[in-house]
Design a protein around this motif. Structure first.
Motif, PDB file in Angstrom:
ATOM      1  N   ARG A 191       0.829  -1.204   0.000  1.00  0.00           N
ATOM      2  CA  ARG A 191       0.000   0.000   0.000  1.00  0.00           C
ATOM      3  C   ARG A 191       0.865   1.257   0.000  1.00  0.00           C
ATOM      4  O   ARG A 191       0.501   2.265  -0.613  1.00  0.00           O
ATOM      5  CB  ARG A 191      -0.959  -0.005   1.199  1.00  0.00           C
ATOM      6  CG  ARG A 191      -1.884   1.198   1.227  1.00  0.00           C
ATOM      7  CD  ARG A 191      -3.032   1.015   2.178  1.00  0.00           C
ATOM      8  NE  ARG A 191      -4.032   0.101   1.671  1.00  0.00           N
ATOM      9  CZ  ARG A 191      -4.998   0.442   0.828  1.00  0.00           C
ATOM     10  NH1 ARG A 191      -5.081   1.675   0.364  1.00  0.00           N
ATOM     11  NH2 ARG A 191      -5.893  -0.434   0.438  1.00  0.00           N
ATOM     12  N   GLU A 192       2.009   1.189   0.675  1.00  0.00           N
ATOM     13  CA  GLU A 192       2.900   2.356   0.720  1.00  0.00           C
ATOM     14  C   GLU A 192       3.362   2.719  -0.690  1.00  0.00           C
ATOM     15  O   GLU A 192       3.338   3.901  -1.073  1.00  0.00           O
ATOM     16  CB  GLU A 192       4.110   2.052   1.614  1.00  0.00           C
ATOM     17  CG  GLU A 192       3.796   1.920   3.088  1.00  0.00           C
ATOM     18  CD  GLU A 192       3.116   0.605   3.451  1.00  0.00           C
ATOM     19  OE1 GLU A 192       2.487   0.542   4.519  1.00  0.00           O
ATOM     20  OE2 GLU A 192       3.177  -0.356   2.646  1.00  0.00           O
ATOM     21  N   ALA A 193       3.781   1.718  -1.448  1.00  0.00           N
ATOM     22  CA  ALA A 193       4.235   1.979  -2.821  1.00  0.00           C
ATOM     23  C   ALA A 193       3.088   2.485  -3.683  1.00  0.00           C
ATOM     24  O   ALA A 193       3.270   3.391  -4.510  1.00  0.00           O
ATOM     25  CB  ALA A 193       4.833   0.714  -3.424  1.00  0.00           C
ATOM     26  N   GLU A 194       1.919   1.916  -3.481  1.00  0.00           N
ATOM     27  CA  GLU A 194       0.753   2.347  -4.253  1.00  0.00           C
ATOM     28  C   GLU A 194       0.343   3.773  -3.893  1.00  0.00           C
ATOM     29  O   GLU A 194      -0.076   4.554  -4.743  1.00  0.00           O
ATOM     30  CB  GLU A 194      -0.418   1.393  -4.011  1.00  0.00           C
ATOM     31  CG  GLU A 194      -0.287   0.074  -4.749  1.00  0.00           C
ATOM     32  CD  GLU A 194      -0.279   0.259  -6.254  1.00  0.00           C
ATOM     33  OE1 GLU A 194      -1.353   0.343  -6.859  1.00  0.00           O
ATOM     34  OE2 GLU A 194       0.822   0.320  -6.834  1.00  0.00           O
ATOM     35  N   ALA A 195       0.491   4.123  -2.619  1.00  0.00           N
ATOM     36  CA  ALA A 195       0.171   5.487  -2.190  1.00  0.00           C
ATOM     37  C   ALA A 195       1.118   6.492  -2.857  1.00  0.00           C
ATOM     38  O   ALA A 195       0.695   7.552  -3.324  1.00  0.00           O
ATOM     39  CB  ALA A 195       0.265   5.588  -0.673  1.00  0.00           C
ATOM     40  N   LYS A 196       2.398   6.147  -2.887  1.00  0.00           N
ATOM     41  CA  LYS A 196       3.371   7.029  -3.531  1.00  0.00           C
ATOM     42  C   LYS A 196       3.076   7.194  -5.017  1.00  0.00           C
ATOM     43  O   LYS A 196       3.330   8.244  -5.601  1.00  0.00           O
ATOM     44  CB  LYS A 196       4.777   6.488  -3.334  1.00  0.00           C
ATOM     45  CG  LYS A 196       5.297   6.630  -1.914  1.00  0.00           C
ATOM     46  CD  LYS A 196       6.707   6.070  -1.783  1.00  0.00           C
ATOM     47  CE  LYS A 196       7.215   6.207  -0.358  1.00  0.00           C
ATOM     48  NZ  LYS A 196       8.585   5.612  -0.202  1.00  0.00           N
ATOM     49  N   ALA A 197       2.521   6.129  -5.612  1.00  0.00           N
ATOM     50  CA  ALA A 197       2.194   6.187  -7.043  1.00  0.00           C
ATOM     51  C   ALA A 197       0.831   6.827  -7.279  1.00  0.00           C
ATOM     52  O   ALA A 197       0.417   6.998  -8.427  1.00  0.00           O
ATOM     53  CB  ALA A 197       2.214   4.780  -7.615  1.00  0.00           C
ATOM     54  N   GLY A 198       0.132   7.168  -6.178  1.00  0.00           N
ATOM     55  CA  GLY A 198      -1.174   7.816  -6.309  1.00  0.00           C
ATOM     56  C   GLY A 198      -2.328   6.877  -6.545  1.00  0.00           C
ATOM     57  O   GLY A 198      -3.415   7.304  -6.935  1.00  0.00           O
ATOM     58  N   HIS A 199      -2.128   5.578  -6.273  1.00  0.00           N
ATOM     59  CA  HIS A 199      -3.175   4.607  -6.548  1.00  0.00           C
ATOM     60  C   HIS A 199      -3.943   4.158  -5.302  1.00  0.00           C
ATOM     61  O   HIS A 199      -5.005   3.561  -5.412  1.00  0.00           O
ATOM     62  CB  HIS A 199      -2.597   3.353  -7.219  1.00  0.00           C
ATOM     63  CG  HIS A 199      -1.924   3.643  -8.521  1.00  0.00           C
ATOM     64  ND1 HIS A 199      -2.557   4.319  -9.537  1.00  0.00           N
ATOM     65  CD2 HIS A 199      -0.671   3.354  -8.964  1.00  0.00           C
ATOM     66  CE1 HIS A 199      -1.726   4.425 -10.565  1.00  0.00           C
ATOM     67  NE2 HIS A 199      -0.579   3.850 -10.241  1.00  0.00           N
TER      68      HIS A 199
END
Length: 201
Positions: A191-199
């Motif tokens: 989720r952290e990576a997805e948050a950084k990607a705006g997803h």
């Protein structure tokens, strides 16, 4: 009852009462009580008035999810998640419009505005159900999310608007958030990576 299914439900809820856990996994109270007792004795959950996962339980769950993911077709689940991302953007916009009106917190005193916002959920719901079905081909236990979303949608159509975004029940938003988390994990992402990607929501 599946150890993975139970531990994942508890982790996603954070803290959950036995009654709410029974409702979210679709089991009777006696089965849930016995399951919680077994998991507690194994040190995987901390039980009381509410149940939460222990550090040992998180480790066990991570191993179970890794085993589950080893049987998934990476390309297939990546394609499913990519479709979900598109619908998720529309859902996020819908939730924002439900919570805000003209840039201010929505007081929900304009029935026409609220009805117009909720009417947009029909199209989103119709789009997400095939995505859940496709995801369930790879991870069969995800089938339950279609029923949970449909149940919340039915309550909304009946005028029970708490079932849209209320956090302490299996509201549409709560179930959507948990489905999103499941798809992130199934795709081998965080989720952290997805948050950084705006997803992420």
């Amino acid at each position: 009852m599946s150890e993975l299914k139970t531990l994942q439900a508890i982790r996603l809820k954070g803290r959950v009462s036995p009654a709410d856990l029974a409702a979210t996994v679709g089991e009777d109270a006696a089965t849930i009580a016995a399951t919680i007792e077994g998991l507690s004795e194994a040190g995987l959950v901390i039980a009381g008035a509410t149940v939460r996962i222990s550090p040992e339980g998180r480790e066990r769950l991570a191993a179970l999810l890794l085993e589950e993911r080893s049987k998934v077709d990476p390309a297939a689940i990546a394609a499913v998640y990519e479709k979900f991302r598109g619908v998720n953007a529309d859902f996020k916009a819908l939730v924002t419009d439900w919570q805000l009106k003209d840039g201010e917190p929505n007081a929900h005193d304009d029935a026409d505005y609220d009805a117009a916002v909720l009417a947009r959920l029909d199209a989103i719901h119709a789009q997400v159900l095939p995505i859940v079905a496709a995801a369930a081909i790879e991870v069969p236990r995800l089938t339950a999310y279609a029923d949970k979303l449909s149940s919340a949608a039915t309550k909304l159509k009946g005028g029970e608007t708490l079932w849209f975004t209320r956090p302490i029940i299996d509201s549409y938003h709560t179930v959507w958030f948990e489905l999103h988390e499941e798809l992130i994990l199934a795709a081998g992402l965080t989720r952290e990576a997805e948050a950084k990607a705006g997803h992420a929501e």
